[in-house]
Design a protein around this motif. Structure first.
Motif, PDB file in Angstrom:
ATOM      1  N   ASP A 140       0.809  -1.223   0.000  1.00  0.00           N
ATOM      2  CA  ASP A 140       0.000   0.000   0.000  1.00  0.00           C
ATOM      3  C   ASP A 140       0.839   1.269   0.000  1.00  0.00           C
ATOM      4  O   ASP A 140       0.304   2.356  -0.211  1.00  0.00           O
ATOM      5  N   ARG A 141       2.131   1.151   0.250  1.00  0.00           N
ATOM      6  CA  ARG A 141       2.996   2.344   0.282  1.00  0.00           C
ATOM      7  C   ARG A 141       3.388   2.816  -1.115  1.00  0.00           C
ATOM      8  O   ARG A 141       3.920   3.911  -1.267  1.00  0.00           O
ATOM      9  N   LEU A 142       3.159   1.983  -2.130  1.00  0.00           N
ATOM     10  CA  LEU A 142       3.491   2.381  -3.502  1.00  0.00           C
ATOM     11  C   LEU A 142       2.601   3.550  -3.909  1.00  0.00           C
ATOM     12  O   LEU A 142       1.380   3.461  -3.819  1.00  0.00           O
ATOM     13  N   PRO A 143       3.196   4.670  -4.310  1.00  0.00           N
ATOM     14  CA  PRO A 143       2.370   5.810  -4.723  1.00  0.00           C
ATOM     15  C   PRO A 143       1.407   5.428  -5.851  1.00  0.00           C
ATOM     16  O   PRO A 143       1.798   4.765  -6.813  1.00  0.00           O
ATOM     17  N   LYS A 144       0.166   5.808  -5.713  1.00  0.00           N
ATOM     18  CA  LYS A 144      -0.857   5.489  -6.716  1.00  0.00           C
ATOM     19  C   LYS A 144      -0.464   6.037  -8.095  1.00  0.00           C
ATOM     20  O   LYS A 144      -0.718   5.408  -9.109  1.00  0.00           O
ATOM     21  N   ALA A 145       0.172   7.193  -8.112  1.00  0.00           N
ATOM     22  CA  ALA A 145       0.585   7.782  -9.381  1.00  0.00           C
ATOM     23  C   ALA A 145       1.624   6.909 -10.090  1.00  0.00           C
ATOM     24  O   ALA A 145       1.632   6.806 -11.313  1.00  0.00           O
ATOM     25  N   LEU A 146       2.482   6.248  -9.320  1.00  0.00           N
ATOM     26  CA  LEU A 146       3.489   5.373  -9.906  1.00  0.00           C
ATOM     27  C   LEU A 146       2.828   4.145 -10.523  1.00  0.00           C
ATOM     28  O   LEU A 146       3.162   3.743 -11.641  1.00  0.00           O
ATOM     29  N   ALA A 147       1.882   3.567  -9.820  1.00  0.00           N
ATOM     30  CA  ALA A 147       1.126   2.428 -10.361  1.00  0.00           C
ATOM     31  C   ALA A 147       0.347   2.853 -11.606  1.00  0.00           C
ATOM     32  O   ALA A 147       0.282   2.112 -12.590  1.00  0.00           O
ATOM     33  N   ALA A 148      -0.215   4.057 -11.582  1.00  0.00           N
ATOM     34  CA  ALA A 148      -0.979   4.563 -12.732  1.00  0.00           C
ATOM     35  C   ALA A 148      -0.066   4.748 -13.948  1.00  0.00           C
ATOM     36  O   ALA A 148      -0.460   4.443 -15.074  1.00  0.00           O
ATOM     37  N   GLU A 149       1.150   5.244 -13.720  1.00  0.00           N
ATOM     38  CA  GLU A 149       2.102   5.404 -14.833  1.00  0.00           C
ATOM     39  C   GLU A 149       2.408   4.054 -15.475  1.00  0.00           C
ATOM     40  O   GLU A 149       2.489   3.950 -16.694  1.00  0.00           O
TER      41      GLU A 149
END
Length: 128
Positions: A110-119
């Motif tokens: 859950d610590r992975l930034p959502k924006a990074l996953a979205a990219e």
């Protein structure tokens, strides 16, 4: 987090470039002539940052347009055919890379930034 930098900093956001100096041909030989010629690519990067030169949009980002990297004096080593190989985007290889990145990202939970996953999702979508 870092993906919001462009939104927060606008045109002051740092430019980020990725260069694969170690791309190989079908015989396992490096395609780019070597360290002595790396300044040719760095020259393109500087011109790109200064807005003096354009780029080709691809699934993985912006690449130099054909003829925009100075190969004067090394035309025998970096022919137009070699340049095509250097600038080619191997979608199968990048799709595999996305899969490996997803596996790597699991460790952050859950610590992975959502924006990074979205990219990563957007990259995967562009590769299809």
């Amino acid at each position: 987090h870092w993906l919001e930098m462009g939104e927060k900093l606008g045109d002051k956001a740092p430019k980020i470039f990725n260069v694969n100096w170690f791309k190989q041909d079908e015989n396992g030989h490096f395609i780019w002539p070597g360290f002595g010629d790396n300044m040719r690519v760095l020259d393109w990067i500087v011109k790109r940052c200064d807005g003096e030169i354009d780029a080709e949009e691809t699934a993985i980002g912006y690449l130099p347009k054909k003829g925009d990297i100075n190969v004067s004096g090394i035309e025998d080593e970096v022919t137009p055919e070699i340049m095509d190989k250097l600038l080619a985007v191997d979608k199968d290889l990048w799709t595999k890379e996305v899969s490996e990145m997803r596996e790597f990202y699991k460790q952050f939970g859950d610590r992975l930034p959502k924006a990074l996953a979205a990219e990563l999702d957007m990259l995967e979508g562009r590769l299809k």
